[in-house]
Design a protein around this motif. Structure first.
Motif, PDB file in Angstrom:
ATOM      1  N   ALA A   1      35.753  15.811  18.378  1.00 39.86           N
ATOM      2  CA  ALA A   1      37.255  16.816  17.680  1.00 39.86           C
ATOM      3  C   ALA A   1      38.433  17.290  18.819  1.00 39.86           C
ATOM      4  N   PHE A   2      38.832  17.701  18.086  1.00 41.29           N
ATOM      5  CA  PHE A   2      39.812  18.131  19.013  1.00 41.29           C
ATOM      6  C   PHE A   2      40.563  19.727  18.478  1.00 41.29           C
ATOM      7  N   PHE A   3      39.858  20.631  19.120  1.00 42.62           N
ATOM      8  CA  PHE A   3      40.662  22.005  18.084  1.00 42.62           C
ATOM      9  C   PHE A   3      41.495  22.613  18.874  1.00 42.62           C
ATOM     10  N   MET A   4      42.343  22.096  18.197  1.00 41.52           N
ATOM     11  CA  MET A   4      44.045  23.340  18.313  1.00 41.52           C
ATOM     12  C   MET A   4      44.353  23.868  17.043  1.00 41.52           C
TER      13      MET A   4
ATOM     14  N   PRO B   1      43.353  29.320  11.952  1.00 41.94           N
ATOM     15  CA  PRO B   1      43.448  29.637   9.919  1.00 41.94           C
ATOM     16  C   PRO B   1      44.772  30.349  10.002  1.00 41.94           C
ATOM     17  N   ALA B   2      45.714  29.670   9.200  1.00 46.03           N
ATOM     18  CA  ALA B   2      47.187  30.301   8.802  1.00 46.03           C
ATOM     19  C   ALA B   2      47.067  32.239   8.432  1.00 46.03           C
ATOM     20  N   GLU B   3      45.677  32.118   7.646  1.00 46.82           N
ATOM     21  CA  GLU B   3      46.459  33.228   6.660  1.00 46.82           C
ATOM     22  C   GLU B   3      45.987  34.119   7.736  1.00 46.82           C
TER      23      GLU B   3
ATOM     24  N   ALA C   1      48.180  29.812  15.089  1.00 46.80           N
ATOM     25  CA  ALA C   1      48.694  28.507  15.840  1.00 46.80           C
ATOM     26  C   ALA C   1      48.585  27.386  13.926  1.00 46.80           C
ATOM     27  N   GLY C   2      49.986  27.182  13.626  1.00 49.60           N
ATOM     28  CA  GLY C   2      49.898  25.667  13.338  1.00 49.60           C
ATOM     29  C   GLY C   2      50.594  24.474  13.569  1.00 49.60           C
ATOM     30  N   SER C   3      51.592  24.263  13.088  1.00 44.82           N
ATOM     31  CA  SER C   3      53.136  23.256  13.041  1.00 44.82           C
ATOM     32  C   SER C   3      53.504  23.854  14.759  1.00 44.82           C
ATOM     33  N   ASP C   4      52.998  25.514  14.967  1.00 45.77           N
ATOM     34  CA  ASP C   4      53.862  26.700  16.071  1.00 45.77           C
ATOM     35  C   ASP C   4      51.984  26.274  16.955  1.00 45.77           C
TER      36      ASP C   4
ATOM     37  N   LYS D   1      39.123  28.174  14.390  1.00 46.58           N
ATOM     38  CA  LYS D   1      39.739  26.733  14.090  1.00 46.58           C
ATOM     39  C   LYS D   1      39.643  25.979  12.825  1.00 46.58           C
ATOM     40  N   ALA D   2      41.036  26.134  12.527  1.00 44.52           N
ATOM     41  CA  ALA D   2      40.731  25.250  11.749  1.00 44.52           C
ATOM     42  C   ALA D   2      41.549  23.779  11.336  1.00 44.52           C
ATOM     43  N   PHE D   3      40.796  23.113  10.414  1.00 48.49           N
ATOM     44  CA  PHE D   3      41.527  21.660  10.085  1.00 48.49           C
ATOM     45  C   PHE D   3      40.299  20.684  11.025  1.00 48.49           C
ATOM     46  N   ILE D   4      39.294  21.380  11.859  1.00 50.10           N
ATOM     47  CA  ILE D   4      38.723  19.858  12.772  1.00 50.10           C
ATOM     48  C   ILE D   4      38.354  18.826  12.541  1.00 50.10           C
ATOM     49  N   THR D   5      38.963  18.016  12.346  1.00 51.54           N
ATOM     50  CA  THR D   5      38.659  16.703  12.541  1.00 51.54           C
ATOM     51  C   THR D   5      37.052  16.045  12.869  1.00 51.54           C
TER      52      THR D   5
ATOM     53  N   SER E   1      34.955  15.513   7.886  1.00 51.60           N
ATOM     54  CA  SER E   1      35.567  16.278   7.557  1.00 51.60           C
ATOM     55  C   SER E   1      36.411  17.154   8.363  1.00 51.60           C
ATOM     56  N   HIS E   2      37.138  18.358   7.514  1.00 54.81           N
ATOM     57  CA  HIS E   2      38.231  18.942   8.872  1.00 54.81           C
ATOM     58  C   HIS E   2      37.452  20.285   8.288  1.00 54.81           C
ATOM     59  N   ALA E   3      36.180  20.537   9.734  1.00 50.95           N
ATOM     60  CA  ALA E   3      36.130  21.918   9.549  1.00 50.95           C
ATOM     61  C   ALA E   3      36.613  23.251   9.778  1.00 50.95           C
TER      62      ALA E   3
HETATM   63  C1  LIG Z   1      43.911  16.004   7.452  1.00 46.31           C
HETATM   64  C2  LIG Z   1      44.097  17.417   8.620  1.00 46.31           C
HETATM   65  C3  LIG Z   1      43.017  16.574   9.716  1.00 46.31           C
HETATM   66  C4  LIG Z   1      44.211  17.651  10.586  1.00 46.31           C
HETATM   67  N1  LIG Z   1      43.063  17.455  11.581  1.00 46.31           N
HETATM   68  C5  LIG Z   1      42.778  18.314  12.931  1.00 46.31           C
HETATM   69  C6  LIG Z   1      42.660  18.517  13.850  1.00 46.31           C
HETATM   70  O1  LIG Z   1      41.504  17.410  14.022  1.00 46.31           O
HETATM   71  N2  LIG Z   1      42.875  19.125  14.824  1.00 46.31           N
HETATM   72  C7  LIG Z   1      42.987  20.417  15.044  1.00 46.31           C
HETATM   73  O2  LIG Z   1      43.485  21.240  15.816  1.00 46.31           O
HETATM   74  N3  LIG Z   1      44.062  20.417  13.511  1.00 46.31           N
HETATM   75  C8  LIG Z   1      43.903  19.299  12.920  1.00 46.31           C
HETATM   76  N4  LIG Z   1      45.242  19.537  11.692  1.00 46.31           N
HETATM   77  C9  LIG Z   1      46.020  20.303  11.583  1.00 46.31           C
HETATM   78  C10 LIG Z   1      47.113  19.624  11.793  1.00 46.31           C
HETATM   79  O3  LIG Z   1      47.475  19.886  13.085  1.00 46.31           O
HETATM   80  C11 LIG Z   1      47.895  21.547  11.282  1.00 46.31           C
HETATM   81  O4  LIG Z   1      47.736  21.236   9.666  1.00 46.31           O
HETATM   82  C12 LIG Z   1      49.387  21.430  11.476  1.00 46.31           C
HETATM   83  O5  LIG Z   1      49.031  21.090  13.372  1.00 46.31           O
HETATM   84  C13 LIG Z   1      50.177  22.436  10.104  1.00 46.31           C
HETATM   85  O6  LIG Z   1      49.664  23.150  10.639  1.00 46.31           O
HETATM   86  P1  LIG Z   1      49.730  24.216   9.115  1.00 46.31           P
HETATM   87  O7  LIG Z   1      49.007  23.321   8.603  1.00 46.31           O
HETATM   88  O8  LIG Z   1      49.073  25.656   9.514  1.00 46.31           O
HETATM   89  O9  LIG Z   1      51.131  24.722   8.409  1.00 46.31           O
HETATM   90  P2  LIG Z   1      51.946  25.510   9.078  1.00 46.31           P
HETATM   91  O10 LIG Z   1      52.738  25.008  10.476  1.00 46.31           O
HETATM   92  O11 LIG Z   1      52.035  26.952   8.507  1.00 46.31           O
HETATM   93  O12 LIG Z   1      53.314  25.206   8.044  1.00 46.31           O
HETATM   94  C14 LIG Z   1      53.865  24.665   6.902  1.00 46.31           C
HETATM   95  C15 LIG Z   1      54.941  24.322   6.707  1.00 46.31           C
HETATM   96  O13 LIG Z   1      56.253  24.096   7.185  1.00 46.31           O
HETATM   97  C16 LIG Z   1      56.873  23.382   7.617  1.00 46.31           C
HETATM   98  N5  LIG Z   1      57.535  23.487   8.796  1.00 46.31           N
HETATM   99  C17 LIG Z   1      56.127  23.983  10.236  1.00 46.31           C
HETATM  100  N6  LIG Z   1      57.321  24.126  11.036  1.00 46.31           N
HETATM  101  C18 LIG Z   1      58.167  23.178  10.738  1.00 46.31           C
HETATM  102  C19 LIG Z   1      60.157  23.357  11.089  1.00 46.31           C
HETATM  103  N7  LIG Z   1      59.945  23.729  12.320  1.00 46.31           N
HETATM  104  N8  LIG Z   1      61.229  22.662  10.538  1.00 46.31           N
HETATM  105  C20 LIG Z   1      60.997  22.385   8.989  1.00 46.31           C
HETATM  106  N9  LIG Z   1      59.793  22.871   8.341  1.00 46.31           N
HETATM  107  C21 LIG Z   1      58.272  22.803   9.247  1.00 46.31           C
HETATM  108  C22 LIG Z   1      56.095  22.629   7.010  1.00 46.31           C
HETATM  109  O14 LIG Z   1      56.283  21.223   6.731  1.00 46.31           O
HETATM  110  C23 LIG Z   1      54.156  22.889   6.224  1.00 46.31           C
HETATM  111  O15 LIG Z   1      54.892  21.665   5.538  1.00 46.31           O
HETATM  112  C24 LIG Z   1      44.847  18.618   9.762  1.00 46.31           C
HETATM  113  C25 LIG Z   1      45.396  18.739   9.770  1.00 46.31           C
HETATM  114  C26 LIG Z   1      45.216  17.843   8.366  1.00 46.31           C
HETATM  115  C27 LIG Z   1      46.369  18.211   6.825  1.00 46.31           C
END
Ligand SMILES: Cc1cc2nc3c(=O)[nH]c(=O)nc-3n(C[C@H](O)[C@H](O)[C@H](O)COP(=O)(O)OP(=O)(O)OC[C@H]3O[C@@H](n4cnc5c(N)ncnc54)[C@H](O)[C@@H]3O)c2cc1C
Length: 248
Positions: A41-44, A47-49, A53-56, A77-81, A132-134
């Motif tokens: 598993a990869f723990f990056m 929880p967004a709430e 960290a998420g997309s950033d 950590k969240a979504f940890i597949t 799943s995605h814990a």
């Molecule tokens: C099925 C599944 C499996 C996953 N498995 C793992 C895992 O094993 N390990 C792990 O660490 N993570 C995992 N993740 C998490 C995944 O990496 C994050 O969901 C992802 O990084 C986005 O973060 P967030 O959900 O917090 O969205 P946010 O960062 O809150 O983004 C919310 C919204 O903003 C938009 N957005 C964000 N940045 C930009 C930008 N620069 N330009 C335009 N729009 C933008 C996005 O499109 C998104 O709709 C998994 C997610 C899913 C759905």
């Protein structure tokens, strides 16, 4: 993907360990993944709430600090597949140490570990992904210093090394699933008869299958294009993002 040992997150984790892992880390952690004896598993993500960290990934709230010959890690950590049932974990945390502050560290951990508590395993429709995605809570996890992956503070860079090929291998798995689905649908449409002809001879069905073939070919070409960029040694961040959006 599971049968071929190319499923996420194992495939991406194997790629990362193959590139960054020391000989000892490869021997202890990578070998069992390659042989298929263990899942990882990869723990990056966090929880967004809670503002994690998420997309950033630079918003990382999980911390690590040195304590003698160990590192101590705390965070959520969240979504940890695959976390549930994995034997190998790669945990990412922001460094609190002077010489690597502002950077992140990645650690190899044996799982399960009582300091990594699975809080929730959501019920998702993708049952092909075991574990799943814990959501997990990490409380005073102690990791020996020699289980740090690469250099302290370089974790964000390593995440990039992993993410582009991992995006592309998602595309490859989806392409495989699509080709198989297309084969099943075409085979059925060529056999089943209605209104005195096979389904494929009804335009409404034939056109949909033809459009699928076009989409599949476009996806395949986009994958080759992105792979050719990665083959040059480029990180391919933009190309793999474009491919992932288009192919998905
Ligand atoms: C099925 C599944 C499996 C996953 N498995 C793992 C895992 O094993 N390990 C792990 O660490 N993570 C995992 N993740 C998490 C995944 O990496 C994050 O969901 C992802 O990084 C986005 O973060 P967030 O959900 O917090 O969205 P946010 O960062 O809150 O983004 C919310 C919204 O903003 C938009 N957005 C964000 N940045 C930009 C930008 N620069 N330009 C335009 N729009 C933008 C996005 O499109 C998104 O709709 C998994 C997610 C899913 C759905």
């Amino acid at each position: 993907p599971l049968a071929c040992n190319t499923a996420a997150p194992d495939e991406g984790n194997m790629y990362l360990l193959g590139h960054i892992g020391s000989a000892e880390i490869k021997d202890r952690f990578l070998k069992q993944l390659i042989s298929g004896e263990a899942r990882s598993a990869f723990f990056m993500t966090e929880p967004a709430e809670e503002g994690g960290a998420g997309s950033d990934p630079s918003m990382m709230q999980t911390t690590c600090r040195k304590d003698g010959n160990h590192w101590v890690i705390n965070g959520r950590k969240a979504f940890i597949t695959g976390a549930d049932g994995a034997k190998v974990g790669i945990v990412m945390a922001a460094s609190e140490e002077e010489d690597s502050r502002g950077g992140a560290c990645m650690f190899l951990v044996d799982l399960p570990d009582p300091a990594i508590r699975i809080v929730d395993v959501p019920n998702t429709i993708d049952t092909s992904m075991p574990g799943s995605h814990a959501t997990v809570e990490i409380e005073n996890l102690r990791v020996p210093a020699d289980q740090l992956l690469g250099q302290p503070g370089e974790g964000f860079k390593y995440a990039q090394v992993r993410l582009s090929p991992a995006r592309l291998s998602h595309c490859m798995r989806w392409l495989g699933a699509c080709i198989r689905a297309q084969e099943i649908a075409t085979d059925y449409a060529c056999r089943r008869e209605a209104f005195k002809k096979t389904l494929i001879d009804h335009e409404g069905v034939g056109f949909m299958l033809a459009q699928n073939r076009i989409d599949i070919k476009q996806a395949e070409l986009m994958i080759y294009w992105c792979a050719s960029v990665l083959d040059t040694g480029d990180l391919g961040s933009t190309e793999s993002s474009m491919a992932k959006v288009a192919v998905s």
